[in-house]
Design an enzyme around this catalytic site. Structure first.
Site, PDB file in Angstrom:
ATOM      1  N   ASN A 155      55.473  19.214  77.312  1.00  0.00           N
ATOM      2  CA  ASN A 155      56.307  18.710  76.221  1.00  0.00           C
ATOM      3  C   ASN A 155      55.900  17.328  75.714  1.00  0.00           C
ATOM      4  O   ASN A 155      56.432  16.860  74.716  1.00  0.00           O
ATOM      5  CB  ASN A 155      57.781  18.730  76.637  1.00  0.00           C
ATOM      6  N   ARG A 210      68.066  27.128  67.681  1.00  0.00           N
ATOM      7  CA  ARG A 210      67.017  26.103  67.496  1.00  0.00           C
ATOM      8  C   ARG A 210      66.892  25.682  66.022  1.00  0.00           C
ATOM      9  O   ARG A 210      65.865  25.842  65.381  1.00  0.00           O
ATOM     10  CB  ARG A 210      65.675  26.616  68.009  1.00  0.00           C
TER      11      ARG A 210
END
Ligand code: EPZ
Length: 450
Positions: free
Chosen positions: A55, A154
């Site tokens: 990430n 999302r």
């Protein structure tokens, strides 16, 4: 006759393309049919070197679009998601060379395309973070809308709010989101939620804007700080990353640099919980323990012995932990990416644990899979009540997202007998050399094609 038909089809380019796409899809599905076979063998012992953070690597790969010079990235994890993002970058005209293991040399000297279609976007939503850099450097970007995924819808409203605040015109139509601007002008942007992706995308859009941009209620995750450090190495002027207020002073141009990706705090936490669940002693190497405060505190609370040496963490456990409560929150709170792994640990804890998920709206799918293994879990909206049981039992289970998959491996390694985990492609997205790392600790786990 078949030959005649085949010849006709080959003459028809469109039909031929369709057949090739179908064949590729079939082989891709074959990869998806892999499974892990896991047999619990009691306590685990040994050391594991944590890989670079997925990430952190993904937004930093996107940020290489911002300059037309060579960038060298080290400690990039060898993951499916990284491969997909490199495919996206190449589609934009960026030169991407996988120089050696965990080292990528990137040069975006020429951007020949600013559009990323559905085919690539649907494979990995983090590709959405190419929008900020493209808007910044090229004044235009168009992306297929990133679908939701198993853990939630999302949305991207905060990304768009930031682009518009900087003066971009944003149009959403036919499943595409397009942003364009002759010039970006710095502004103050308040994020209604400290979204990691929106903070990163807006930072990258603002680095070449005219004037100063302030992001209020910004995400404070270490991966945001790593991106800010990378951008500042390229010549950006960013202050405050790691706090809720980030200030970005626009500069004229950025230049190449070399950067080492920070270790993956979620992978490190996953192996810490593994040691807690199976019992034994695991030395976690290449970690920044300062990024792991909530995980270290919680494991100590439930009776695990932890020696924190800064860049290594030694975890010792007798396999039975006391029940605990966790509530996921944006950083520096308990990471949502650790929730599934903690739930797996809670299924065997002494007493009743409470797990509350506040970040994503649908991140309890692993509960059903753990229940197949004999776990006692009751879900009420965002709260899971987990009553510890003596032992779990072998079962056939399915990884529903990458952290859920990791949680199932942890659970399966506590079980006498053989557990089968399918849809393991989710796990390969976020855990480098996953089988080798577990086996090095004495785990009996193997990957099989069905
Ligand atoms: C990043 O996703 C991580 N992914 C996720 O890790 C992680 O779970 C998440 O941050 C939270 O820490 C990458 O970095 C590639 P968000 P991101 O925007 O940026 C809402 C893993 O397992 N939101 O912080 O997509 C959203 O609905 C993955 O490695 C809006 O409402 O997360 C969600 O509820 C999973 N509007 C919350 O914010 C927006 O415009 C957190 O999302 C954007 C987000």
């Amino acid at each position: 006759m078949q030959l005649f038909i085949f010849r006709q089809v080959l003459k028809n380019k469109q039909a031929c393309d369709k057949i090739i796409v179908y064949i590729l899809h079939f082989f891709r599905r074959m990869i998806y049919l892999e499974k892990f076979i896991v047999k619990g063998k009691g306590e685990l012992k040994g050391s594991v070197r944590i890989s670079g953070s997925k990430n952190a690597a993904l937004p930093i790969l996107c940020a290489t679009i911002l300059c037309g010079e060579e960038v060298i990235l080290e400690d990039v994890p060898e993951l499916k998601d990284v491969e997909i993002l490199c495919e996206v970058l190449r589609g934009l005209g960026v030169e991407v060379v996988h120089k050696e293991k965990n080292v990528y040399v990137i040069n975006a000297k020429e951007i020949t395309n600013t559009v990323t279609g559905e085919e690539l976007m649907s494979k990995m939503r983090a590709s959405f973070c190419v929008m900020g850099p493209l808007l910044s450097r090229m004044g235009h970007t168009a992306n297929a809308l990133p679908g939701g995924c198993a853990i939630g819808t999302r949305p991207i409203d905060l990304h768009i709010k930031g682009f518009k605040a900087l003066g971009a015109e944003v149009i959403i139509s036919h499943g595409m989101v397009e942003a364009s601007a002759k010039k970006l002008i710095g502004d103050d942007i308040y994020l209604d939620f400290p979204s990691v992706g929106a903070t990163q995308n807006i930072m990258m859009a603002a680095v070449l804007a005219e004037g100063e941009t302030t992001i209020e209620n910004a995400a404070m995750e270490p991966e945001v700080v790593d991106l800010s450090n990378f951008l500042n190495k390229m010549g950006a002027e960013i202050r405050g990353a790691g706090t809720s207020t980030i200030k970005i002073k626009g500069v004229k141009k950025l230049h190449g640099c070399r950067h080492q990706i920070i270790p993956d705090r979620i992978e490190a936490g996953t192996f810490m919980i593994l040691a807690a669940a199976t019992g034994g002693e695991i030395l976690i190497e290449n970690v920044i323990s300062n990024h792991m405060r909530p995980v270290i505190a919680k494991l100590k609370e439930c009776g695990v012995t932890i020696f924190d040496n800064g860049d290594t963490i030694n975890v010792i456990s007798h396999g039975k932990v006391k029940a605990f409560d966790i509530k996921t929150l944006p950083y520096p709170g308990m990471p949502t990416d650790m929730q599934a792994q903690f739930m797996a640990l809670a299924t065997l804890a002494e007493g009743t644990s409470v797990v509350i998920e506040t970040v994503f709206e649908n991140r309890f799918m692993h509960a059903d899979e753990l229940k197949r293994m004999g776990a006692n879990i009751n879900i009420d909206n965002k709260t899971a009540i987990v009553q510890g049981v003596q032992k779990l039992r072998p079962a056939k289970v399915k990884a529903t997202d990458l952290r859920a998959g990791a949680a199932l491996i942890i659970a399966a390694l506590t079980v006498d007998g053989e557990t089968e985990i399918s849809d393991v492609y989710h796990i390969d997205r976020g855990y480098e050399n996953v089988i080798e790392k577990f086996r090095k600790l004495g785990a009996d786990i193997k990957r099989v094609n069905v």
